[in-house]
Motif scaffolding. Structure first.
Motif, PDB file in Angstrom:
ATOM      1  N   ALA A   1       0.813  -1.221   0.000  1.00  0.00           N
ATOM      2  CA  ALA A   1       0.000   0.000   0.000  1.00  0.00           C
ATOM      3  C   ALA A   1       0.843   1.266   0.000  1.00  0.00           C
ATOM      4  N   TYR A   2       2.146   1.143  -0.192  1.00  0.00           N
ATOM      5  CA  TYR A   2       2.992   2.336  -0.163  1.00  0.00           C
ATOM      6  C   TYR A   2       2.758   3.200  -1.399  1.00  0.00           C
ATOM      7  N   ARG A   3       3.113   4.481  -1.290  1.00  0.00           N
ATOM      8  CA  ARG A   3       2.969   5.417  -2.402  1.00  0.00           C
ATOM      9  C   ARG A   3       4.285   5.494  -3.178  1.00  0.00           C
ATOM     10  N   PRO A   4       4.308   5.112  -4.447  1.00  0.00           N
ATOM     11  CA  PRO A   4       5.556   5.160  -5.214  1.00  0.00           C
ATOM     12  C   PRO A   4       6.172   6.555  -5.276  1.00  0.00           C
ATOM     13  N   ASP A   5       5.341   7.604  -5.222  1.00  0.00           N
ATOM     14  CA  ASP A   5       5.883   8.960  -5.305  1.00  0.00           C
ATOM     15  C   ASP A   5       6.737   9.315  -4.095  1.00  0.00           C
ATOM     16  N   ASP A   6       6.602   8.574  -2.996  1.00  0.00           N
ATOM     17  CA  ASP A   6       7.399   8.849  -1.804  1.00  0.00           C
ATOM     18  C   ASP A   6       8.772   8.197  -1.857  1.00  0.00           C
ATOM     19  N   VAL A   7       8.983   7.323  -2.825  1.00  0.00           N
ATOM     20  CA  VAL A   7      10.183   6.492  -2.848  1.00  0.00           C
ATOM     21  C   VAL A   7      11.265   7.140  -3.708  1.00  0.00           C
ATOM     22  N   ALA A   8      12.505   7.052  -3.254  1.00  0.00           N
ATOM     23  CA  ALA A   8      13.632   7.580  -4.016  1.00  0.00           C
ATOM     24  C   ALA A   8      13.777   6.843  -5.341  1.00  0.00           C
ATOM     25  N   SER A   9      14.245   7.549  -6.343  1.00  0.00           N
ATOM     26  CA  SER A   9      14.388   6.963  -7.677  1.00  0.00           C
ATOM     27  C   SER A   9      15.762   7.292  -8.240  1.00  0.00           C
ATOM     28  N   THR A  10      16.132   6.551  -9.277  1.00  0.00           N
ATOM     29  CA  THR A  10      17.409   6.736  -9.955  1.00  0.00           C
ATOM     30  C   THR A  10      17.169   7.414 -11.299  1.00  0.00           C
ATOM     31  N   ARG A  11      17.927   8.451 -11.604  1.00  0.00           N
ATOM     32  CA  ARG A  11      17.795   9.120 -12.900  1.00  0.00           C
ATOM     33  C   ARG A  11      18.346   8.234 -14.006  1.00  0.00           C
ATOM     34  N   ARG A  12      17.649   8.240 -15.153  1.00  0.00           N
ATOM     35  CA  ARG A  12      18.058   7.445 -16.298  1.00  0.00           C
ATOM     36  C   ARG A  12      18.371   8.344 -17.478  1.00  0.00           C
ATOM     37  N   PHE A  13      19.227   7.827 -18.372  1.00  0.00           N
ATOM     38  CA  PHE A  13      19.666   8.584 -19.540  1.00  0.00           C
ATOM     39  C   PHE A  13      19.486   7.711 -20.786  1.00  0.00           C
ATOM     40  N   THR A  14      18.920   8.293 -21.839  1.00  0.00           N
ATOM     41  CA  THR A  14      18.782   7.608 -23.125  1.00  0.00           C
ATOM     42  C   THR A  14      19.983   7.978 -23.986  1.00  0.00           C
ATOM     43  N   LEU A  15      20.768   6.989 -24.377  1.00  0.00           N
ATOM     44  CA  LEU A  15      22.004   7.237 -25.114  1.00  0.00           C
ATOM     45  C   LEU A  15      21.704   7.545 -26.577  1.00  0.00           C
ATOM     46  N   PRO A  16      22.214   8.651 -27.092  1.00  0.00           N
ATOM     47  CA  PRO A  16      21.982   8.980 -28.503  1.00  0.00           C
ATOM     48  C   PRO A  16      22.791   8.066 -29.424  1.00  0.00           C
ATOM     49  N   GLY A  17      22.153   7.602 -30.477  1.00  0.00           N
ATOM     50  CA  GLY A  17      22.854   6.796 -31.481  1.00  0.00           C
ATOM     51  C   GLY A  17      23.089   5.354 -31.091  1.00  0.00           C
ATOM     52  N   VAL A  18      22.549   4.918 -29.963  1.00  0.00           N
ATOM     53  CA  VAL A  18      22.731   3.520 -29.525  1.00  0.00           C
ATOM     54  C   VAL A  18      21.354   2.877 -29.444  1.00  0.00           C
ATOM     55  N   VAL A  19      21.237   1.681 -30.033  1.00  0.00           N
ATOM     56  CA  VAL A  19      19.956   0.983 -30.080  1.00  0.00           C
ATOM     57  C   VAL A  19      20.114  -0.387 -29.444  1.00  0.00           C
ATOM     58  N   ALA A  20      19.126  -0.786 -28.637  1.00  0.00           N
ATOM     59  CA  ALA A  20      19.147  -2.107 -28.023  1.00  0.00           C
ATOM     60  C   ALA A  20      18.687  -3.164 -29.011  1.00  0.00           C
ATOM     61  N   ALA A  21      19.018  -4.423 -28.719  1.00  0.00           N
ATOM     62  CA  ALA A  21      18.686  -5.514 -29.633  1.00  0.00           C
ATOM     63  C   ALA A  21      17.185  -5.682 -29.813  1.00  0.00           C
ATOM     64  N   ASP A  22      16.391  -5.284 -28.823  1.00  0.00           N
ATOM     65  CA  ASP A  22      14.935  -5.416 -28.957  1.00  0.00           C
ATOM     66  C   ASP A  22      14.317  -4.261 -29.720  1.00  0.00           C
ATOM     67  N   GLY A  23      15.163  -3.377 -30.253  1.00  0.00           N
ATOM     68  CA  GLY A  23      14.685  -2.249 -31.043  1.00  0.00           C
ATOM     69  C   GLY A  23      14.405  -1.003 -30.238  1.00  0.00           C
ATOM     70  N   GLY A  24      14.442  -1.105 -28.946  1.00  0.00           N
ATOM     71  CA  GLY A  24      14.187   0.052 -28.105  1.00  0.00           C
ATOM     72  C   GLY A  24      15.449   0.865 -27.871  1.00  0.00           C
ATOM     73  N   PRO A  25      15.315   2.015 -27.217  1.00  0.00           N
ATOM     74  CA  PRO A  25      16.488   2.846 -26.941  1.00  0.00           C
ATOM     75  C   PRO A  25      17.381   2.201 -25.887  1.00  0.00           C
ATOM     76  N   ALA A  26      18.660   2.513 -25.953  1.00  0.00           N
ATOM     77  CA  ALA A  26      19.613   2.041 -24.948  1.00  0.00           C
ATOM     78  C   ALA A  26      19.653   3.054 -23.806  1.00  0.00           C
TER      79      ALA A  26
END
Length: 737
Positions: free
Chosen positions: A111-136
């Motif tokens: 029942a916890y609120r996700p907005d209260d939880v600390a998170s990690t910043r993510r970065f989308t790498l330009p020019g790099v593509v993952a094998a599943d076709g999504g961004p790296a």
């Protein structure tokens, strides 16, 4: 050649004297609080301020303080560590506290609120593509908003005969390059072999040092370098996250739950140590908050720290701030260049027609007069935090020079030029709250462009400090009670406590009374395991040339004086009347008329005298006459450590007269040494201590050996007794009540 032969005889060799056994360390501290970055709820050993910065970063602004005299509420952990090492500390353990998903699930389940939880910043790498076709994507190396200001660039490295990935991180003017990395999880140098801070410092032997600021995220898969080249790509910002920095830090809700392990918060002193050991050693669970003291290498019996401080427990709390409105830029029409109204020469130039935005084609103008393309500002968030802010714009005509002006008003009146150059970006440094407006135009060969404008409002925090009149003391009381229980359960730790900055004598007296009432009568001895200090200290932050001043609780500096006194003279000497360094003032200033009232509340004041700033007292919170002095409790903690270390050697030894005589000899030598150093009152021997090793027939039959050590501390007190019991593989130390 014949071997050398020695004649019969006797040779006397004098072995070097054995080195004396050093006393157990009593100068290591454990700090738990709010940090900028680094592993969470995991003790990390450090040996300097630089080591702390390498792992946990710098100072953290928590909330805006309208009543703080221009100084906002700052996290107290970093100032405490600086104060500790500035005043004699040489080693410490750090536990970063934040509201993580595991902590919240422990308190609230699903029942916890996700907005209260600390998170990690993510970065989308330009020019790099993952094998599943999504961004790296990659992630910052630890939780928190510290990576908001970080930028990441990538390029290809081809020196090994195969393409590999290079990464560059830029954070507050410091760049770091990591790699090259293989693009497949199967590569020996694969990017997926990298670890974040949580994984790295899960190994208790990990050394505190600077590490990569980025780490893998998601399931390992092959990456493909599509349009990526051999030169660095444009640096990218973190992926959007609408939450405020304090929410991303997991600190938006300030309460006792931040600092306590859900499974141990309500445990009694008698059951706390065993419950923590079961969670740590059998269940393999991580201990949260200040209860991470049980997870320090060495366990409850051989851990290095002898002091625990939770300086951020004295924070006032905060709530969501009502944002000040931002007025969009609305510049007044400026004076048009003379070349737009007539040809250049000695003739009088006609008056400026109203609202002239380009050369007036109805007039006789020079052939070279023209309007340059307008450099348009890139969209920017109208809400910014203090620090470095990048302004970007589109290009004007080739070869143009750009002129950037700054103003504090929406109409840009009084704007001043702050930069001139050919780049399409400029970084401005903002240190204070307020609205900032910018105007940009291009110049080339005497021609200019129309102006582009932008602006934003800078606020150091989206949160406001709770006013003193609305302060809820229950949070502080709960944290302090849990910390005292933890120290008493471990048996040789001492809690350094502080009061909120606004506390006066009546507030302190009420807090101590409520804290005493919160402990059952059979746990009141825990009050002797802690001391309360006040007021807060005004300390410098930043560079030595032009430092900023912040208010911080006194635990860190006081812990440094504890460490200095223990190392130089002994833990049995009162840690008071020692000059405290790196303080410029006290907040608030305690008047002389209030000192007696604070003393009655058993609160140790930091005061100013001819030598600077000193702690004037060394009183515990206990009202028991024998346990009112800090040096007495610290002496008993030292004896416990010494007893555990010496007694552990006799576990599993035959329970007979030989062992009894060996124990009497070893412990007698140790107690005699302490008596010579001045740890005990009296003339030494039986006048200073009493050592009893006299097992009964019942003890012998049950494999038990009980050792009683009664000491007379260097104060006019009666004997205090320490009882050591060995039964099979168990070795325990207890105080006689």
């Amino acid at each position: 050649m014949y071997a050398r032969r020695l004649l019969p005889g006797i040779a006397v060799e004098v072995p070097p004297p054995a080195l004396p056994d050093a006393l157990p360390r009593m100068d290591v501290a454990l700090f738990a609080g709010f940090a900028e970055r680094g592993p969470v709820h995991r003790p990390v050993a450090i040996d300097s301020v630089a080591a702390f910065g390498a792992v946990f970063g710098g100072d953290v602004t928590l909330a805006h303080d309208s009543a703080g005299g221009g100084r906002d509420a700052m996290a107290a952990l970093a100032p405490a560590v600086r104060g500790f090492f500035s005043n004699g500390g040489t080693g410490a353990f750090i536990i970063r506290v934040a509201r993580t998903e595991a902590l919240e699930r422990g308190w609230r389940g699903s029942a916890y609120r996700p907005d209260d939880v600390a998170s990690t910043r993510r970065f989308t790498l330009p020019g790099v593509v993952a094998a599943d076709g999504g961004p790296a994507r990659i992630a910052a190396s630890s939780l928190g908003s510290w990576a908001d200001a970080m930028r990441v660039a990538v390029r290809v490295e081809r020196s090994a005969g195969r393409p590999r990935l290079m990464l560059r991180t830029d954070l507050r003017g410091t760049s770091a390059i990591v790699g090259p990395f293989g693009l497949s999880p199967a590569d020996p140098d694969s990017w997926w072999n990298e670890r974040d801070d949580e994984s790295h410092y899960a190994d208790s032997a990990a050394v505190a040092q600077a590490r990569s600021l980025v780490a893998p995220v998601g399931a390992p898969q092959v990456w493909m370098l599509g349009a990526l080249g051999d030169t660095w790509s444009e640096a990218v910002s973190p992926d959007p996250d609408p939450r405020t920095p304090l929410e991303r830090d997991g600190l938006s809700r300030f309460d006792a739950e931040l600092f306590l392990d859900p499974a141990l918060a309500s445990a009694s002193i008698a059951t706390l140590s065993e419950a923590a050991a079961r969670m740590r050693d059998i269940d393999g669970l991580q201990l949260h908050g200040l209860h991470g003291a049980f997870a320090v290498p060495g366990g409850a019996d051989f851990a290095e720290p002898s002091m625990i401080a939770v300086p951020d427990a004295a924070q006032p709390g905060w709530s969501r701030r009502i944002e000040d409105p931002f007025v969009p830029p609305a510049p007044k029409p400026g004076e048009a260049p003379a070349a737009w109204r007539d040809h250049l020469g000695s003739c009088a130039v006609p008056a400026d027609p109203p609202d002239l935005a380009a050369p007036d084609a109805r007039r006789f103008l020079d052939c070279a007069t023209r309007l340059l393309a307008t450099p348009v500002f890139a969209p920017i968030n109208p809400r910014q935090r203090p620090g470095a802010i990048d302004l970007r714009w589109s290009a004007s005509d080739a070869g143009a020079t750009y002129v950037l002006e700054e103003a504090g008003r929406a109409d840009l009146s009084g704007a001043v030029e702050i930069w001139r150059g050919t780049d399409l970006t400029h970084r401005v440094g903002i240190a204070r709250e307020g609205s900032y407006y910018y105007r940009l135009h291009a110049e080339l060969d005497g021609n200019i462009s129309a102006a582009s404008v932008t602006g934003f409002r800078v606020e150091d925090s989206a949160w406001e400090v709770t006013p003193a009149a609305q302060f809820d003391p229950a949070t502080l009381r709960t944290i302090h009670a849990a910390l005292l229980r933890t120290c008493a359960a471990i048996g040789d730790q001492f809690a350094l406590l502080s009061a909120p900055r606004h506390f006066r004598a009546a507030d302190a007296d009420g807090h101590v009374a409520a804290l005493t009432a919160a402990l059952p009568h059979n746990e009141r001895r825990a009050l002797s395991y802690g001391a309360l200090y006040h007021p807060w200290l005004v300390t410098p932050m930043g560079g030595a040339a032009d430092p900023l001043l912040i208010d911080a609780p006194p635990e860190g500096a006081v812990a440094g004086t504890f460490a200095q006194r223990a190392r130089e003279r002994g833990a049995w000497v009162a840690p008071a009347n020692i000059a405290i360094d790196d303080i410029v003032a006290l907040s608030p200033v305690i008047i002389d008329a209030d000192r007696e009232a604070f003393a009655r509340a058993r609160l140790n004041l930091v005061r100013r005298d001819a030598r600077g700033f000193v702690s004037s007292d060394a009183m515990t919170l206990s009202t028991e006459p024998d346990w009112q002095e800090v040096n007495v409790r610290r002496l008993m903690s030292l004896l416990r450590r010494l007893s555990v270390r010496q007694g552990a050697a006799f576990v599993f030894e035959p329970n007979g007269d030989v062992v009894r005589r060996a124990i009497e000899r070893i412990f007698g030598h140790a107690l005699d040494d302490l008596a010579r150093r001045g740890a005990f009152a009296g003339t030494g021997g039986s006048d200073s201590y009493r050592l009893t090793v006299d097992p009964t027939d019942s003890d012998r039959a049950n494999g038990r050996l009980v050792i009683e050590i009664a000491v007379r501390p260097s104060s006019p007190l009666r004997f205090l007794t320490l009882v050591l019991a060995q039964a099979g593989e168990r070795f325990t130390v207890a105080e006689e009540r």
